[in-house]
Design a protein around this motif. Structure first.
Motif, PDB file in Angstrom:
ATOM      1  N   PHE A   1      -5.577   5.882  -1.934  1.00  0.00           N
ATOM      2  CA  PHE A   1      -6.086   5.635  -0.580  1.00  0.00           C
ATOM      3  C   PHE A   1      -5.132   4.732   0.205  1.00  0.00           C
ATOM      4  O   PHE A   1      -5.003   4.854   1.425  1.00  0.00           O
ATOM      5  CB  PHE A   1      -7.474   4.993  -0.632  1.00  0.00           C
ATOM      6  CG  PHE A   1      -8.590   5.952  -0.922  1.00  0.00           C
ATOM      7  CD1 PHE A   1      -8.752   7.120  -0.192  1.00  0.00           C
ATOM      8  CD2 PHE A   1      -9.496   5.688  -1.934  1.00  0.00           C
ATOM      9  CE1 PHE A   1      -9.780   8.004  -0.455  1.00  0.00           C
ATOM     10  CE2 PHE A   1     -10.540   6.566  -2.217  1.00  0.00           C
ATOM     11  CZ  PHE A   1     -10.683   7.730  -1.471  1.00  0.00           C
ATOM     12  N   GLY A   2      -4.472   3.828  -0.506  1.00  0.00           N
ATOM     13  CA  GLY A   2      -3.564   2.900   0.143  1.00  0.00           C
ATOM     14  C   GLY A   2      -2.378   3.584   0.783  1.00  0.00           C
ATOM     15  O   GLY A   2      -1.949   3.210   1.880  1.00  0.00           O
TER      16      GLY A   2
ATOM     17  N   GLU B   1      -2.268   6.597   2.030  1.00  0.00           N
ATOM     18  CA  GLU B   1      -2.739   7.238   3.266  1.00  0.00           C
ATOM     19  C   GLU B   1      -2.987   6.207   4.355  1.00  0.00           C
ATOM     20  O   GLU B   1      -2.700   6.450   5.528  1.00  0.00           O
ATOM     21  CB  GLU B   1      -4.011   8.040   2.985  1.00  0.00           C
ATOM     22  CG  GLU B   1      -3.799   9.222   2.061  1.00  0.00           C
ATOM     23  CD  GLU B   1      -2.689  10.137   2.543  1.00  0.00           C
ATOM     24  OE1 GLU B   1      -2.734  10.551   3.723  1.00  0.00           O
ATOM     25  OE2 GLU B   1      -1.773  10.419   1.750  1.00  0.00           O
ATOM     26  N   ARG B   2      -3.530   5.063   3.980  1.00  0.00           N
ATOM     27  CA  ARG B   2      -3.784   4.004   4.959  1.00  0.00           C
ATOM     28  C   ARG B   2      -2.481   3.496   5.558  1.00  0.00           C
ATOM     29  O   ARG B   2      -2.377   3.262   6.773  1.00  0.00           O
ATOM     30  CB  ARG B   2      -4.527   2.848   4.278  1.00  0.00           C
ATOM     31  CG  ARG B   2      -4.892   1.689   5.203  1.00  0.00           C
ATOM     32  CD  ARG B   2      -5.965   2.073   6.170  1.00  0.00           C
ATOM     33  NE  ARG B   2      -6.431   0.913   6.933  1.00  0.00           N
ATOM     34  CZ  ARG B   2      -7.257   1.000   7.958  1.00  0.00           C
ATOM     35  NH1 ARG B   2      -7.711   2.179   8.363  1.00  0.00           N
ATOM     36  NH2 ARG B   2      -7.651  -0.083   8.591  1.00  0.00           N
TER      37      ARG B   2
ATOM     38  N   GLN C   1      -8.850   0.420  -0.170  1.00  0.00           N
ATOM     39  CA  GLN C   1      -7.439   0.323  -0.576  1.00  0.00           C
ATOM     40  C   GLN C   1      -7.169  -0.933  -1.410  1.00  0.00           C
ATOM     41  O   GLN C   1      -6.065  -1.145  -1.895  1.00  0.00           O
ATOM     42  CB  GLN C   1      -6.509   0.285   0.652  1.00  0.00           C
ATOM     43  CG  GLN C   1      -6.654   1.474   1.573  1.00  0.00           C
ATOM     44  CD  GLN C   1      -7.691   1.234   2.652  1.00  0.00           C
ATOM     45  OE1 GLN C   1      -8.084   0.110   2.933  1.00  0.00           O
ATOM     46  NE2 GLN C   1      -8.145   2.317   3.278  1.00  0.00           N
TER      47      GLN C   1
ATOM     48  N   LEU D   1       0.828  -1.211   0.000  1.00  0.00           N
ATOM     49  CA  LEU D   1       0.000   0.000   0.000  1.00  0.00           C
ATOM     50  C   LEU D   1       0.861   1.259   0.000  1.00  0.00           C
ATOM     51  O   LEU D   1       0.513   2.258  -0.644  1.00  0.00           O
ATOM     52  CB  LEU D   1      -0.922   0.010   1.222  1.00  0.00           C
ATOM     53  CG  LEU D   1      -2.000  -1.067   1.298  1.00  0.00           C
ATOM     54  CD1 LEU D   1      -2.799  -0.908   2.593  1.00  0.00           C
ATOM     55  CD2 LEU D   1      -2.932  -1.005   0.098  1.00  0.00           C
TER      56      LEU D   1
ATOM     57  N   ILE E   1      -5.880  -4.228   8.000  1.00  0.00           N
ATOM     58  CA  ILE E   1      -5.051  -3.345   7.184  1.00  0.00           C
ATOM     59  C   ILE E   1      -5.796  -2.837   5.954  1.00  0.00           C
ATOM     60  O   ILE E   1      -5.844  -1.629   5.694  1.00  0.00           O
ATOM     61  CB  ILE E   1      -3.758  -4.076   6.757  1.00  0.00           C
ATOM     62  CG1 ILE E   1      -2.932  -4.467   7.984  1.00  0.00           C
ATOM     63  CG2 ILE E   1      -2.933  -3.193   5.820  1.00  0.00           C
ATOM     64  CD1 ILE E   1      -1.770  -5.385   7.669  1.00  0.00           C
ATOM     65  N   VAL E   2      -6.366  -3.751   5.197  1.00  0.00           N
ATOM     66  CA  VAL E   2      -6.990  -3.406   3.916  1.00  0.00           C
ATOM     67  C   VAL E   2      -8.508  -3.372   4.072  1.00  0.00           C
ATOM     68  O   VAL E   2      -9.138  -4.387   4.367  1.00  0.00           O
ATOM     69  CB  VAL E   2      -6.605  -4.417   2.819  1.00  0.00           C
ATOM     70  CG1 VAL E   2      -7.273  -4.046   1.503  1.00  0.00           C
ATOM     71  CG2 VAL E   2      -5.091  -4.464   2.664  1.00  0.00           C
ATOM     72  N   GLN E   3      -9.083  -2.205   3.886  1.00  0.00           N
ATOM     73  CA  GLN E   3     -10.533  -2.058   3.962  1.00  0.00           C
ATOM     74  C   GLN E   3     -11.152  -2.423   2.621  1.00  0.00           C
ATOM     75  O   GLN E   3     -10.729  -1.934   1.573  1.00  0.00           O
ATOM     76  CB  GLN E   3     -10.888  -0.609   4.335  1.00  0.00           C
ATOM     77  CG  GLN E   3     -10.372  -0.193   5.705  1.00  0.00           C
ATOM     78  CD  GLN E   3     -10.501   1.301   5.934  1.00  0.00           C
ATOM     79  OE1 GLN E   3      -9.928   2.095   5.193  1.00  0.00           O
ATOM     80  NE2 GLN E   3     -11.252   1.687   6.953  1.00  0.00           N
TER      81      GLN E   3
ATOM     82  N   LEU F   1      -0.747   5.000   8.675  1.00  0.00           N
ATOM     83  CA  LEU F   1      -1.232   4.698  10.021  1.00  0.00           C
ATOM     84  C   LEU F   1      -0.404   3.611  10.699  1.00  0.00           C
ATOM     85  O   LEU F   1      -0.514   3.411  11.909  1.00  0.00           O
ATOM     86  CB  LEU F   1      -2.695   4.243   9.970  1.00  0.00           C
ATOM     87  CG  LEU F   1      -3.710   5.226   9.397  1.00  0.00           C
ATOM     88  CD1 LEU F   1      -5.099   4.586   9.369  1.00  0.00           C
ATOM     89  CD2 LEU F   1      -3.735   6.510  10.208  1.00  0.00           C
TER      90      LEU F   1
END
Length: 410
Positions: free
Chosen positions: A379-380, A382-383, A347, A324, A341-343, A386
């Motif tokens: 989006f990945g 930004e994810r 992502q 990501l 991790i992956v929504q 975190l």
């Protein structure tokens, strides 16, 4: 604050555990803390040295003295108390006088015995399912997810995985030390780890979920050049141990099905060969064995899609975060820490574990939609932010302060 991390192994032994300890230690040093790492003896390393402001001690465990390790560069602390290592830890704790001890893996058992005598607070992190599973995976050999530990079941499972000589003692060790493990504060790297065995007597309640972390350097590959071993043009990418447990057989079948349908997608497979590695000599597949981390990251960056179809419920899944971070969307098996991790649909995509059809459909969907891939890739990134050591650091610091406060109230 003076912090001591204790672990079965540390760099240069390579693995997610070792990298995460290094990453958080560097952030802690940068925040003004004094950091010490204590680990097992390593044949290529001195007993003491300072690296990046981190003081590193290495001491022999009893199992190392017996010289029975398959690989002396990948040591492990059995799930029982090690009096020799306890003595080493006690000596170091008395010398360094830490405010908190952060233990990792099975070395926690010896840490408890050394720290409790000295009244030093302990936080332990469950990086996998090893706090209650001798195999550490929470699954059986066929990939079936275990419903939770039970002594007879655990012994049978560990015997199948390790053989009787190693498996039986490990299972018994987990059982006999379980009560002691419940006397300290715990964090878990995912909800899957924290919840494992929750309906059994083995379960350790009250774990704080603090995700595992990756270094900020994983974001340094936005302009990475495609490695020479990668396929020409667009491709999808798998990174991991080249084992059925990582879902490699599922991926190979899904890829073959798509190829036969005329959707001929080049697949790059990167990883370490194992005894159970399947035949990879199929049309459209490029294999790169044991690549350095920078080449892996460059491969993720230049891929159209990352694929992590693990059959086992990964405790976390650092490779997913790394993918990501490069702006590449990823397809993951919908269990274990990968779900944290992956929504789904944001992502990347989540697929049914161990399902060729589900994986095949997901690959086809993303491969046919360039706009969706670009959107998910953005989006990945930004994810992934975190899950850096610096982003997670405040949660770790809070766990330390809460533990110290509880210890002081006793």
């Amino acid at each position: 604050m003076k912090i001591i991390h204790v672990s079965d192994s540390y760099l240069p032994t390579i693995g997610g555990l070792e990298r995460s300890i290094e990453s958080i230690s560097k952030v802690q040093v940068s925040e003004g803390h004094e950091v010490v790492v204590v680990s097992s003896q390593h044949p290529d390393e001195p007993e003491e040295k300072i690296v990046d402001g981190i003081k590193v001690y290495r001491r022999q465990m009893f199992i190392q003295k017996l010289n029975v390790m398959e690989d002396p560069r990948r040591p492990f602390h059995p799930p029982i108390n090690d009096p020799m290592f306890v003595n080493h830890l006690t000596e170091i704790f008395l010398k360094e006088k830490p405010d908190i001890i952060h233990s990792h893996a099975w070395s926690t058992i010896s840490v408890i015995n050394a720290a409790k005598k000295l009244g030093i607070p302990v936080v332990s992190t469950a990086h996998d399912y090893g706090h209650i599973c001798a195999v550490k995976q929470g699954t059986f050999q066929d990939g079936t997810v275990c419903s939770g530990p039970e002594l007879n079941k655990c012994i049978a499972h560990a015997k199948e995985h390790y053989g009787a000589v190693k498996g039986v003692p490990l299972s018994l060790g987990i059982k006999t030390t379980n009560k002691k493990l419940k006397t300290i504060q715990w964090t878990a790297i995912s909800s899957s780890v924290a919840d494992f065995g929750k309906d059994t007597s083995y379960h350790i309640p009250g774990m704080t979920i603090i995700p595992s972390y990756v270094p900020e350097t994983v974001f340094n590959y936005s302009d990475a050049v495609k490695p020479q071993f990668a396929p020409e043009g667009e491709y999808i990418c798998f990174v991991g141990a080249l084992s059925p447990m990582k879902g490699l057989n599922i991926l190979l079948q899904a890829h073959a099905n798509l190829w036969d349908k005329g959707i001929q997608i080049p697949l790059l497979v990167i990883g370490v060969e194992r005894p159970d590695t399947p035949d990879l000599s199929h049309e459209g597949i490029t294999v790169a064995y044991s690549q350095p981390h920078d080449k892996v990251m460059a491969s993720w960056r230049n891929a159209e899609i990352g694929v992590i179809p693990s059959v086992i419920p990964e405790a976390f899944g650092q490779v997913a975060v790394e993918c990501l971070a490069t702006g590449t969307p990823v397809i993951v098996a919908a269990h274990g820490g990968l779900k944290d991790i992956v929504q789904e649909g944001i992502q990347g995509l989540q697929v049914t574990p161990n399902s060729v059809d589900s994986l095949e459909q997901a690959i086809e969907r993303l491969w046919s939609d360039k706009e969706l891939r670009l959107k998910m890739g953005a989006f990945g990134v930004e994810r992934a932010k975190l899950f850096t050591a610096r982003a997670v650091y405040p949660q770790v610091l809070k766990a330390y302060k809460d533990t110290i406060m509880k210890e002081n109230k006793k």
